[in-house]
Design a protein around this motif. Structure first.
Motif, PDB file in Angstrom:
ATOM      1  N   ALA A 139       0.828  -1.206   0.000  1.00 58.54           N
ATOM      2  CA  ALA A 139       0.000   0.000   0.000  1.00 58.54           C
ATOM      3  C   ALA A 139       0.865   1.259   0.000  1.00 58.54           C
ATOM      4  CB  ALA A 139      -0.935  -0.007   1.205  1.00 58.54           C
ATOM      5  N   VAL A 140       1.930   1.260   0.779  1.00 50.78           N
ATOM      6  CA  VAL A 140       2.835   2.405   0.817  1.00 50.78           C
ATOM      7  C   VAL A 140       3.487   2.621  -0.539  1.00 50.78           C
ATOM      8  CG1 VAL A 140       5.027   3.234   1.758  1.00 50.78           C
ATOM      9  CG2 VAL A 140       3.291   2.303   3.283  1.00 50.78           C
ATOM     10  N   LEU A 141       3.942   1.545  -1.180  1.00 48.36           N
ATOM     11  CA  LEU A 141       4.579   1.654  -2.499  1.00 48.36           C
ATOM     12  C   LEU A 141       3.596   2.217  -3.526  1.00 48.36           C
ATOM     13  CD1 LEU A 141       6.972   1.132  -4.370  1.00 48.36           C
ATOM     14  CD2 LEU A 141       6.132  -1.206  -4.670  1.00 48.36           C
ATOM     15  N   VAL A 142       2.385   1.689  -3.520  1.00 48.53           N
ATOM     16  CA  VAL A 142       1.371   2.172  -4.463  1.00 48.53           C
ATOM     17  C   VAL A 142       1.045   3.641  -4.197  1.00 48.53           C
ATOM     18  CG1 VAL A 142      -1.047   1.920  -5.174  1.00 48.53           C
ATOM     19  CG2 VAL A 142       0.379  -0.109  -4.850  1.00 48.53           C
ATOM     20  N   ALA A 143       0.954   4.022  -2.908  1.00 44.78           N
ATOM     21  CA  ALA A 143       0.670   5.412  -2.557  1.00 44.78           C
ATOM     22  C   ALA A 143       1.774   6.339  -3.042  1.00 44.78           C
ATOM     23  CB  ALA A 143       0.499   5.537  -1.043  1.00 44.78           C
ATOM     24  N   LEU A 144       3.028   5.892  -2.932  1.00 44.94           N
ATOM     25  CA  LEU A 144       4.146   6.714  -3.389  1.00 44.94           C
ATOM     26  C   LEU A 144       4.106   6.908  -4.901  1.00 44.94           C
ATOM     27  CD1 LEU A 144       7.094   5.351  -1.214  1.00 44.94           C
ATOM     28  CD2 LEU A 144       6.101   7.641  -1.143  1.00 44.94           C
ATOM     29  N   ILE A 145       3.818   5.819  -5.633  1.00 40.30           N
ATOM     30  CA  ILE A 145       3.728   5.927  -7.095  1.00 40.30           C
ATOM     31  C   ILE A 145       2.595   6.879  -7.489  1.00 40.30           C
ATOM     32  CG2 ILE A 145       3.238   4.666  -9.220  1.00 40.30           C
ATOM     33  CD1 ILE A 145       4.528   2.201  -7.899  1.00 40.30           C
ATOM     34  N   GLY A 146       1.440   6.707  -6.840  1.00 41.67           N
ATOM     35  CA  GLY A 146       0.311   7.577  -7.146  1.00 41.67           C
ATOM     36  C   GLY A 146       0.604   9.027  -6.814  1.00 41.67           C
ATOM     37  N   THR A 147       1.252   9.253  -5.686  1.00 39.41           N
ATOM     38  CA  THR A 147       1.610  10.613  -5.285  1.00 39.41           C
ATOM     39  C   THR A 147       2.560  11.248  -6.292  1.00 39.41           C
ATOM     40  OG1 THR A 147       1.339  10.070  -2.951  1.00 39.41           O
ATOM     41  CG2 THR A 147       2.674  11.999  -3.468  1.00 39.41           C
ATOM     42  N   TRP A 148       3.526  10.464  -6.739  1.00 45.36           N
ATOM     43  CA  TRP A 148       4.497  10.991  -7.696  1.00 45.36           C
ATOM     44  C   TRP A 148       3.815  11.394  -9.007  1.00 45.36           C
ATOM     45  CZ3 TRP A 148       8.989  12.901  -6.785  1.00 45.36           C
ATOM     46  CH2 TRP A 148       9.890  13.140  -7.828  1.00 45.36           C
ATOM     47  N   LEU A 149       2.870  10.591  -9.458  1.00 47.11           N
ATOM     48  CA  LEU A 149       2.134  10.946 -10.673  1.00 47.11           C
ATOM     49  C   LEU A 149       1.337  12.233 -10.487  1.00 47.11           C
ATOM     50  CD1 LEU A 149       0.790   7.450 -11.841  1.00 47.11           C
ATOM     51  CD2 LEU A 149       2.482   8.870 -13.016  1.00 47.11           C
ATOM     52  N   THR A 157      10.255  13.259 -14.376  1.00 47.23           N
ATOM     53  CA  THR A 157      11.551  13.811 -13.977  1.00 47.23           C
ATOM     54  C   THR A 157      11.461  15.287 -13.616  1.00 47.23           C
ATOM     55  OG1 THR A 157      12.089  14.310 -16.301  1.00 47.23           O
ATOM     56  CG2 THR A 157      12.798  12.169 -15.433  1.00 47.23           C
ATOM     57  N   GLN A 158      10.251  15.828 -13.579  1.00 49.55           N
ATOM     58  CA  GLN A 158      10.102  17.259 -13.287  1.00 49.55           C
ATOM     59  C   GLN A 158       8.853  17.506 -12.454  1.00 49.55           C
ATOM     60  OE1 GLN A 158       9.962  19.702 -16.787  1.00 49.55           O
ATOM     61  NE2 GLN A 158       9.705  21.609 -15.639  1.00 49.55           N
ATOM     62  N   LEU A 159       9.056  18.105 -11.287  1.00 48.54           N
ATOM     63  CA  LEU A 159       7.925  18.418 -10.434  1.00 48.54           C
ATOM     64  C   LEU A 159       7.102  19.551 -11.042  1.00 48.54           C
ATOM     65  CD1 LEU A 159       9.568  18.314  -6.885  1.00 48.54           C
ATOM     66  CD2 LEU A 159       8.007  16.643  -7.882  1.00 48.54           C
ATOM     67  N   ALA A 160       5.802  19.428 -10.889  1.00 47.94           N
ATOM     68  CA  ALA A 160       4.904  20.439 -11.439  1.00 47.94           C
ATOM     69  C   ALA A 160       4.516  21.484 -10.400  1.00 47.94           C
ATOM     70  CB  ALA A 160       3.634  19.773 -11.986  1.00 47.94           C
ATOM     71  N   ILE A 161       5.229  21.502  -9.259  1.00 48.65           N
ATOM     72  CA  ILE A 161       4.969  22.490  -8.216  1.00 48.65           C
ATOM     73  C   ILE A 161       6.271  23.180  -7.843  1.00 48.65           C
ATOM     74  CG2 ILE A 161       2.994  21.223  -7.289  1.00 48.65           C
ATOM     75  CD1 ILE A 161       4.792  20.271  -5.020  1.00 48.65           C
ATOM     76  N   SER A 162       6.184  24.313  -7.164  1.00 50.36           N
ATOM     77  CA  SER A 162       7.366  25.079  -6.797  1.00 50.36           C
ATOM     78  C   SER A 162       8.106  24.431  -5.637  1.00 50.36           C
ATOM     79  CB  SER A 162       6.957  26.504  -6.415  1.00 50.36           C
ATOM     80  OG  SER A 162       6.183  26.500  -5.226  1.00 50.36           O
ATOM     81  N   THR A 163       9.368  24.816  -5.476  1.00 47.52           N
ATOM     82  CA  THR A 163      10.167  24.296  -4.365  1.00 47.52           C
ATOM     83  C   THR A 163       9.579  24.676  -2.999  1.00 47.52           C
ATOM     84  OG1 THR A 163      12.181  24.350  -5.713  1.00 47.52           O
ATOM     85  CG2 THR A 163      12.463  24.275  -3.308  1.00 47.52           C
ATOM     86  N   PRO A 164       9.146  25.942  -2.803  1.00 43.70           N
ATOM     87  CA  PRO A 164       8.511  26.265  -1.513  1.00 43.70           C
ATOM     88  C   PRO A 164       7.264  25.425  -1.238  1.00 43.70           C
ATOM     89  CG  PRO A 164       9.118  28.273  -2.649  1.00 43.70           C
ATOM     90  CD  PRO A 164       9.324  27.163  -3.620  1.00 43.70           C
TER      91      PRO A 164
END
Length: 303
Positions: A139-149, A157-164
């Motif tokens: 569940a943790v692994l799946v949550a991490l993958i979903g969160t990353w998407l 390879t690029q976050l769609a939100i700012s560093t702050p």
């Protein structure tokens, strides 16, 4: 009979945790609306929502539930844990959530908060020497993958939100883990309403000192009043009462897993209230995050 009773307790705990998560998640788009259209600051809103919530909860506890509200302060040995929970757990979650919403959006904030589940599993392994079972690990692994998407919107390879925004979100996840794990023993000694009520009031006092609510008051339109009212009574007071009560019936790990309903409710709320659109990667990510609930439920059934 004992197994049936345990199952009923888990069901009650699950319902409470999910209800709290949904109310908290809907708070996100409402807060985003207030920040965008009404020029509110997170600090001003914090003093209002935590202060009012704390006072109402304590008055309800004293006059309706007829429970003593001063017992917590009469036992100094509990005050250290309580102070840590109030400041670094509950107040920190409240504030960092609003800051992350203000820096990004409601959906992103709730997804980043859900990473607290990973930290709970890690802290449980370190401090209680209790390794996650295969279902929790999956569940943790799946949550991490979903969160990353969700956070990258498919551009892995690029976050769609700012560093702050990312920094505030990661601190939010840490505060969420602290908030879930710290009060467990307190709840064995004191009423849930007493613990939450005083913690809310302490946070409200702190943020009223930081930004008095009578300074730089935003324009109080009908939308502002309704929005702040929802955040105070449902998004703050009811969500935390439900969540902290769930810890009497289920473990912090399970409660943290069920928090994955927050991104779902925040996303639906953002679509309804703010006409926010999401691409395919974000939808898949949301489904993966939500699926952790069912993975965990399968694990509990098999156990």
């Amino acid at each position: 009979m004992e197994n049936k009773t345990q199952a009923q307790k888990r069901l009650i705990g699950g319902i409470l945790a999910v209800t709290g998560a949904i109310l908290w998640g809907i708070q996100g788009p409402v807060s985003q609306f207030l920040f965008q259209d009404n020029n509110l600051s997170p600090e001003w809103l914090m003093g209002i929502k935590m202060g009012i919530s704390g006072i109402v909860i304590l008055l309800f506890t004293n006059f309706v539930k007829k429970e003593p509200v001063m017992d917590l302060w009469k036992k100094p040995k509990n005050l250290g844990v309580f102070a840590a929970y109030a400041v670094f757990g509950l107040a920190a979650v409240q504030y960092l959530y609003l800051v992350t919403v203000n820096l990004s959006n409601a959906g992103t904030a709730t997804v980043l908060q859900s990473l607290g589940t990973v930290l709970i599993v890690i802290f449980t392994a370190i401090f209680y020497h209790q390794l996650p079972n295969k279902y929790e690990a999956t569940a943790v692994l799946v949550a991490l993958i979903g969160t990353w998407l969700l956070v990258t919107k498919g551009h892995l390879t690029q976050l769609a939100i700012s560093t702050p925004a990312l920094t505030a979100g990661l601190l939010l996840a840490l505060a969420g883990a602290i908030q879930t794990m710290l009060p467990v023993n307190l709840l064995k000694r004191f009423s849930t309403l007493v613990v939450v009520g005083w913690a809310m009031l302490v946070g409200g006092v702190i943020f009223t000192i930081v930004h008095p609510f009578w300074v730089d008051v935003p324009k109080l339109t009908l939308g502002t009043i309704l929005g702040v009212g929802f955040i105070v009574f449902f998004g703050t007071m009811m969500s935390f009462i439900c969540f902290i009560n769930s810890l009497k019936f289920i473990s912090p790990t399970v409660a943290g897993m069920l928090d994955t309903f927050e991104p779902l409710s925040a996303t639906i709320g953002a679509v309804i209230f703010l006409n926010t659109s999401f691409n395919g990667a974000e939808v898949i990510g949301g489904i993966l995050v939500l699926s952790t609930v069912f993975i965990l439920a399968l694990g509990n059934k098999n156990e």
